[in-house]
Design a protein around this motif. Structure first.
Motif, short mmCIF file in Angstrom:
data_model
loop_
_atom_site.label_atom_id
_atom_site.label_comp_id
_atom_site.label_asym_id
_atom_site.label_seq_id
_atom_site.Cartn_x
_atom_site.Cartn_y
_atom_site.Cartn_z
N ALA A 39 8.69 8.19 7.42
CA ALA A 39 9.86 7.57 8.04
C ALA A 39 9.60 6.14 8.51
N ASP A 40 8.39 5.82 8.88
CA ASP A 40 8.08 4.50 9.44
C ASP A 40 7.91 3.49 8.30
N PRO A 41 8.73 2.42 8.26
CA PRO A 41 8.64 1.46 7.16
C PRO A 41 7.30 0.72 7.11
N HIS A 42 6.71 0.44 8.27
CA HIS A 42 5.41 -0.24 8.29
C HIS A 42 4.32 0.66 7.71
N LEU A 43 4.37 1.92 8.08
CA LEU A 43 3.41 2.89 7.54
C LEU A 43 3.62 3.05 6.04
N ALA A 44 4.87 3.07 5.61
CA ALA A 44 5.16 3.20 4.17
C ALA A 44 4.58 2.01 3.40
N ALA A 45 4.71 0.82 3.96
CA ALA A 45 4.16 -0.37 3.29
C ALA A 45 2.64 -0.29 3.25
N ASP A 46 2.01 0.14 4.36
CA ASP A 46 0.55 0.27 4.39
C ASP A 46 0.06 1.31 3.39
N LEU A 47 0.74 2.45 3.35
CA LEU A 47 0.32 3.51 2.42
C LEU A 47 0.52 3.08 0.97
N THR A 48 1.58 2.36 0.70
CA THR A 48 1.82 1.86 -0.67
C THR A 48 0.70 0.91 -1.08
N ALA A 49 0.31 0.04 -0.16
CA ALA A 49 -0.82 -0.87 -0.45
C ALA A 49 -2.09 -0.07 -0.69
N ASP A 50 -2.32 0.97 0.13
CA ASP A 50 -3.49 1.82 -0.05
C ASP A 50 -3.48 2.51 -1.41
N ILE A 51 -2.31 2.93 -1.84
CA ILE A 51 -2.19 3.61 -3.14
C ILE A 51 -2.59 2.65 -4.26
N PHE A 52 -2.09 1.43 -4.22
CA PHE A 52 -2.44 0.47 -5.28
C PHE A 52 -3.90 0.05 -5.19
N LEU A 53 -4.45 -0.03 -3.99
CA LEU A 53 -5.88 -0.32 -3.86
C LEU A 53 -6.72 0.81 -4.46
N ALA A 54 -6.31 2.05 -4.20
CA ALA A 54 -7.03 3.19 -4.77
C ALA A 54 -6.90 3.18 -6.29
N ALA A 55 -5.71 2.85 -6.78
CA ALA A 55 -5.51 2.79 -8.23
C ALA A 55 -6.37 1.69 -8.84
N MET A 56 -6.46 0.56 -8.18
CA MET A 56 -7.28 -0.53 -8.69
C MET A 56 -8.75 -0.11 -8.71
N GLY A 57 -9.17 0.61 -7.68
CA GLY A 57 -10.55 1.05 -7.61
C GLY A 57 -10.90 2.10 -8.66
N SER A 58 -9.93 2.87 -9.10
CA SER A 58 -10.21 3.91 -10.09
C SER A 58 -9.57 3.61 -11.44
N ALA A 59 -9.20 2.36 -11.67
CA ALA A 59 -8.54 1.98 -12.92
C ALA A 59 -9.40 2.29 -14.14
N SER A 60 -10.70 2.16 -14.00
CA SER A 60 -11.56 2.44 -15.16
C SER A 60 -11.54 3.92 -15.52
N GLY A 61 -11.11 4.78 -14.62
CA GLY A 61 -11.04 6.21 -14.89
C GLY A 61 -9.71 6.65 -15.49
#
Length: 190
Positions: A39-61
């Motif tokens: 529900a929190d828009p700031h948390l949603a933005a942070d989690l979305t950034a975390d998701i893309f960071l995790a994706a970038m970190g595991s892109a080779s997989g």
């Protein structure tokens, strides 16, 4: 425009350009996925950034033959959201455990400070005690620590009461402690 016969495969997520294009293509979908669960828009933005960071970190997989890139990305999103939920649960549990605990009152803090302040003095006294000769230390320990009377200490050590009194006087003087026998004698002469 694609020329006929030109094959476009999944983006190469290991390059900056490829991942940038992937991000631009899927940011809205991931943000929608997250905001439906948070529900929190700031948390949603942070989690979305975390998701893309995790994706970038595991892109080779990433393996294109195992499914569409968005499915892979939503799998990462699920893991990031689950990790966040576990962290929230741990934090809530810790807060619940702490809420039943008593906070230190000012008197408790003052008592702790006094104990901390007393530690150096105690260590110095312990060093002076260890430096006493064995006969002085034995007499002092029997009377002060073991709470024997001077007569009982004399009997335990096989010496006279006068010897015990002399040893106690010398030990207390070496330690810088008050001598109750001498203090009593001084009071009697006044």
């Amino acid at each position: 425009m694609r020329s006929p016969g030109q094959k476009t495969g999944p983006p190469d997520l290991t390059t900056h350009e490829g991942f940038g294009a992937f991000y631009e293509e899927h940011i809205d979908a991931v943000l929608g996925f997250v905001t439906r669960r948070v529900a929190d828009p700031h948390l949603a933005a942070d989690l979305t950034a975390d998701i893309f960071l995790a994706a970038m970190g595991s892109a080779s997989g990433y393996r294109p033959n195992r499914g569409a890139p968005i499915a892979w990305l939503f799998g990462i999103a699920r893991n990031v959201l689950s990790g966040h939920a576990r962290g929230q649960a741990r934090e809530s549990g810790a807060l619940a455990r702490l809420s039943g605990r008593r906070l230190l009152a000012d008197e408790d803090v003052a008592a702790l400070e006094e104990r901390i302040d007393a530690q150096p003095a105690f260590r110095a006294l312990a060093e002076r005690h260890a430096a006493l000769s064995e006969p002085l230390r034995a007499a002092l320990d029997l009377v002060v620590v073991d709470e024997l009377t001077p007569a009982e200490a004399a009997q335990a050590l096989g010496v006279t009461q006068a010897t015990i009194r002399v040893r106690l006087h010398r030990a207390r003087r070496a330690l810088g402690a008050p001598d109750p026998v001498r203090d009593h004698q001084l009071e009697a002469t006044r």
